[in-house]
Scaffold this motif. Structure first.
Motif, PDB file in Angstrom:
ATOM      1  N   ALA A 106       0.825  -1.210   0.000  1.00 15.26           N
ATOM      2  CA  ALA A 106       0.000   0.000   0.000  1.00 15.26           C
ATOM      3  C   ALA A 106       0.858   1.257   0.000  1.00 15.26           C
ATOM      4  CB  ALA A 106      -0.941   0.003   1.202  1.00 15.26           C
ATOM      5  N   ARG A 107       1.929   1.233   0.754  1.00 13.26           N
ATOM      6  CA  ARG A 107       2.756   2.434   0.901  1.00 13.26           C
ATOM      7  C   ARG A 107       3.708   2.621  -0.281  1.00 13.26           C
ATOM      8  NH1 ARG A 107       6.230   2.459   6.092  1.00 13.26           N
ATOM      9  NH2 ARG A 107       4.163   2.533   6.981  1.00 13.26           N
ATOM     10  N   GLU A 108       4.319   1.529  -0.772  1.00 10.03           N
ATOM     11  CA  GLU A 108       5.398   1.642  -1.750  1.00 10.03           C
ATOM     12  C   GLU A 108       5.003   1.288  -3.176  1.00 10.03           C
ATOM     13  OE1 GLU A 108       7.297  -1.167   0.454  1.00 10.03           O
ATOM     14  OE2 GLU A 108       7.594   0.198   2.108  1.00 10.03           O
ATOM     15  N   GLY A 109       3.836   0.735  -3.377  1.00  6.07           N
ATOM     16  CA  GLY A 109       3.454   0.293  -4.720  1.00  6.07           C
ATOM     17  C   GLY A 109       4.069  -1.064  -5.028  1.00  6.07           C
ATOM     18  N   PHE A 118       4.792  -8.494 -15.560  1.00  6.97           N
ATOM     19  CA  PHE A 118       3.887  -9.575 -15.156  1.00  6.97           C
ATOM     20  C   PHE A 118       2.607  -9.037 -14.519  1.00  6.97           C
ATOM     21  CE2 PHE A 118       2.409 -12.462 -11.771  1.00  6.97           C
ATOM     22  CZ  PHE A 118       2.070 -13.561 -12.551  1.00  6.97           C
ATOM     23  N   GLY A 119       2.740  -8.047 -13.667  1.00  3.54           N
ATOM     24  CA  GLY A 119       1.578  -7.516 -12.957  1.00  3.54           C
ATOM     25  C   GLY A 119       1.072  -6.207 -13.525  1.00  3.54           C
ATOM     26  N   GLU A 120       1.248  -6.005 -14.809  1.00  3.24           N
ATOM     27  CA  GLU A 120       0.841  -4.750 -15.434  1.00  3.24           C
ATOM     28  C   GLU A 120      -0.636  -4.432 -15.181  1.00  3.24           C
ATOM     29  OE1 GLU A 120       1.711  -1.293 -16.958  1.00  3.24           O
ATOM     30  OE2 GLU A 120       3.208  -2.868 -16.799  1.00  3.24           O
ATOM     31  N   ASN A 121      -1.485  -5.453 -15.189  1.00  5.27           N
ATOM     32  CA  ASN A 121      -2.919  -5.231 -14.971  1.00  5.27           C
ATOM     33  C   ASN A 121      -3.215  -4.744 -13.547  1.00  5.27           C
ATOM     34  OD1 ASN A 121      -3.384  -6.034 -17.573  1.00  5.27           O
ATOM     35  ND2 ASN A 121      -3.855  -8.138 -17.017  1.00  5.27           N
ATOM     36  N   LEU A 122      -2.336  -5.090 -12.594  1.00  6.09           N
ATOM     37  CA  LEU A 122      -2.543  -4.628 -11.216  1.00  6.09           C
ATOM     38  C   LEU A 122      -2.152  -3.162 -11.046  1.00  6.09           C
ATOM     39  CD1 LEU A 122      -1.357  -7.665  -9.068  1.00  6.09           C
ATOM     40  CD2 LEU A 122      -3.636  -7.135  -9.932  1.00  6.09           C
ATOM     41  N   ARG A 123      -1.484  -2.610 -12.044  1.00  5.25           N
ATOM     42  CA  ARG A 123      -1.130  -1.185 -12.008  1.00  5.25           C
ATOM     43  C   ARG A 123      -2.245  -0.307 -12.569  1.00  5.25           C
ATOM     44  NH1 ARG A 123       4.212  -3.131 -13.483  1.00  5.25           N
ATOM     45  NH2 ARG A 123       5.655  -2.559 -11.833  1.00  5.25           N
ATOM     46  N   ALA A 124      -3.267  -0.935 -13.120  1.00  2.00           N
ATOM     47  CA  ALA A 124      -4.372  -0.175 -13.704  1.00  2.00           C
ATOM     48  C   ALA A 124      -5.036   0.689 -12.636  1.00  2.00           C
ATOM     49  CB  ALA A 124      -5.388  -1.120 -14.328  1.00  2.00           C
ATOM     50  N   ARG A 125      -5.527   1.830 -13.047  1.00  2.00           N
ATOM     51  CA  ARG A 125      -6.112   2.805 -12.122  1.00  2.00           C
ATOM     52  C   ARG A 125      -7.265   2.200 -11.319  1.00  2.00           C
ATOM     53  NH1 ARG A 125      -7.604   8.115 -14.831  1.00  2.00           N
ATOM     54  NH2 ARG A 125      -5.403   8.493 -14.501  1.00  2.00           N
ATOM     55  N   ASP A 126      -8.141   1.422 -11.975  1.00  2.00           N
ATOM     56  CA  ASP A 126      -9.297   0.844 -11.277  1.00  2.00           C
ATOM     57  C   ASP A 126      -8.862  -0.113 -10.171  1.00  2.00           C
ATOM     58  OD1 ASP A 126     -11.039   2.283 -12.811  1.00  2.00           O
ATOM     59  OD2 ASP A 126     -11.419   0.649 -14.230  1.00  2.00           O
ATOM     60  N   PHE A 127      -7.896  -0.995 -10.482  1.00  2.00           N
ATOM     61  CA  PHE A 127      -7.443  -1.937  -9.461  1.00  2.00           C
ATOM     62  C   PHE A 127      -6.732  -1.205  -8.324  1.00  2.00           C
ATOM     63  CE2 PHE A 127      -4.635  -4.845  -7.321  1.00  2.00           C
ATOM     64  CZ  PHE A 127      -5.494  -5.893  -7.050  1.00  2.00           C
ATOM     65  N   VAL A 130      -9.210   0.344  -5.903  1.00  2.00           N
ATOM     66  CA  VAL A 130      -9.831  -0.643  -5.021  1.00  2.00           C
ATOM     67  C   VAL A 130      -8.830  -1.104  -3.956  1.00  2.00           C
ATOM     68  CG1 VAL A 130     -10.823  -2.973  -4.931  1.00  2.00           C
ATOM     69  CG2 VAL A 130     -11.480  -1.402  -6.749  1.00  2.00           C
ATOM     70  N   PHE A 131      -7.586  -1.348  -4.358  1.00  2.00           N
ATOM     71  CA  PHE A 131      -6.561  -1.794  -3.405  1.00  2.00           C
ATOM     72  C   PHE A 131      -6.297  -0.724  -2.344  1.00  2.00           C
ATOM     73  CE2 PHE A 131      -1.976  -2.193  -2.264  1.00  2.00           C
ATOM     74  CZ  PHE A 131      -2.090  -3.351  -1.519  1.00  2.00           C
ATOM     75  N   GLN A 132      -6.154   0.514  -2.765  1.00  2.00           N
ATOM     76  CA  GLN A 132      -5.886   1.594  -1.810  1.00  2.00           C
ATOM     77  C   GLN A 132      -7.085   1.835  -0.894  1.00  2.00           C
ATOM     78  OE1 GLN A 132      -3.017   2.968  -1.097  1.00  2.00           O
ATOM     79  NE2 GLN A 132      -1.982   1.839  -2.717  1.00  2.00           N
ATOM     80  N   LYS A 167     -11.912 -10.797   0.239  1.00  2.00           N
ATOM     81  CA  LYS A 167     -12.151 -11.870  -0.731  1.00  2.00           C
ATOM     82  C   LYS A 167     -12.369 -11.309  -2.132  1.00  2.00           C
ATOM     83  CE  LYS A 167     -15.524 -14.532   0.370  1.00  2.00           C
ATOM     84  NZ  LYS A 167     -16.561 -15.394   0.953  1.00  2.00           N
ATOM     85  N   ALA A 168     -13.137 -10.232  -2.237  1.00  2.00           N
ATOM     86  CA  ALA A 168     -13.400  -9.620  -3.539  1.00  2.00           C
ATOM     87  C   ALA A 168     -12.111  -9.063  -4.152  1.00  2.00           C
ATOM     88  CB  ALA A 168     -14.442  -8.521  -3.406  1.00  2.00           C
ATOM     89  N   LEU A 169     -11.284  -8.423  -3.349  1.00  2.00           N
ATOM     90  CA  LEU A 169     -10.021  -7.865  -3.835  1.00  2.00           C
ATOM     91  C   LEU A 169      -9.080  -8.973  -4.296  1.00  2.00           C
ATOM     92  CD1 LEU A 169      -8.100  -5.476  -4.276  1.00  2.00           C
ATOM     93  CD2 LEU A 169      -7.430  -5.696  -1.877  1.00  2.00           C
TER      94      LEU A 169
END
Length: 186
Positions: A106-109, A118-127, A130-132, A167-169
């Motif tokens: 959460a703090r460092e990305g 590999f995790g390019e999709n997790l960098r998307a604004r929508d994800f 939700v994560f933050q 669970k949803a995240l």
């Protein structure tokens, strides 16, 4: 004679105080874990998941565990750590396993990513939004390693709504990282 008397007097005063402080700390920790266990038992009963109560005798007592299945696959919810370092961890397994690793804090990305991109999709604004929103504490961490999405955050979670949010995240992360498994219906 005076120093021995002073030593014995200080021993007689401080030893019970220190012992009582340790006993109180262990009692308080055990009470907190019983509260988490009772909350998770109710949560498991309400969601149709399986609950495994803590077992063993002090000082070797296992943590409460909730095991179930969600849209992205089987999950396991458990309490990790002791005393001030208690953490809640949700592990979600996804098949087929996609080779790669990512650690998102959460703090460092993104802290670790193998292979690159590999995790390019997790960098998307929508994800990220939700994560933050989920990460109320800066030590919240999401990991994907060997087919397992692990979401870990400080404290023993006492909110059923927050467990559902976790669970949803984790499901969203698993389905984002393994889209082929989603299309094949596994």
């Amino acid at each position: 004679m005076g120093l021995e008397f002073l030593f014995l007097l200080s021993l007689a005063v401080f030893l019970p105080v220190v012992s009582a402080a340790f006993a109180f700390a262990f009692w308080r920790k055990a009470r907190a874990q019983r509260s988490v266990a009772a909350t998770w038992a109710r949560y498991a009963a309400g969601t149709g998941a399986r609950y495994e109560a803590p077992a063993g005798e002090w000082p070797s007592v296992s943590s409460p565990v909730v095991i179930g299945t969600c849209a992205a696959g089987p999950f396991r919810l458990e309490l990790l750590g002791t005393h001030g370092d208690t953490r809640t961890q949700l592990t979600l397994r996804r098949e087929p396993v996609r080779l790669g690793e990512i650690v998102l804090r959460a703090r460092e990305g993104v802290v670790t990513e193998r292979p690159a991109g590999f995790g390019e999709n997790l960098r998307a604004r929508d994800f990220q939004r939700v994560f933050q929103a989920f990460a109320l504490h800066p030590e919240t961490e999401l990991r994907y390693v060997r087919g397992a999405v692990e979401l870990e955050w400080p404290g023993g979670e006492m909110s059923g709504a927050r467990l559902e949010e976790a669970k949803a995240l984790a499901s969203d992360a698993a389905l984002t990282l393994c889209p082929s498994a989603q299309r094949s219906g596994t």
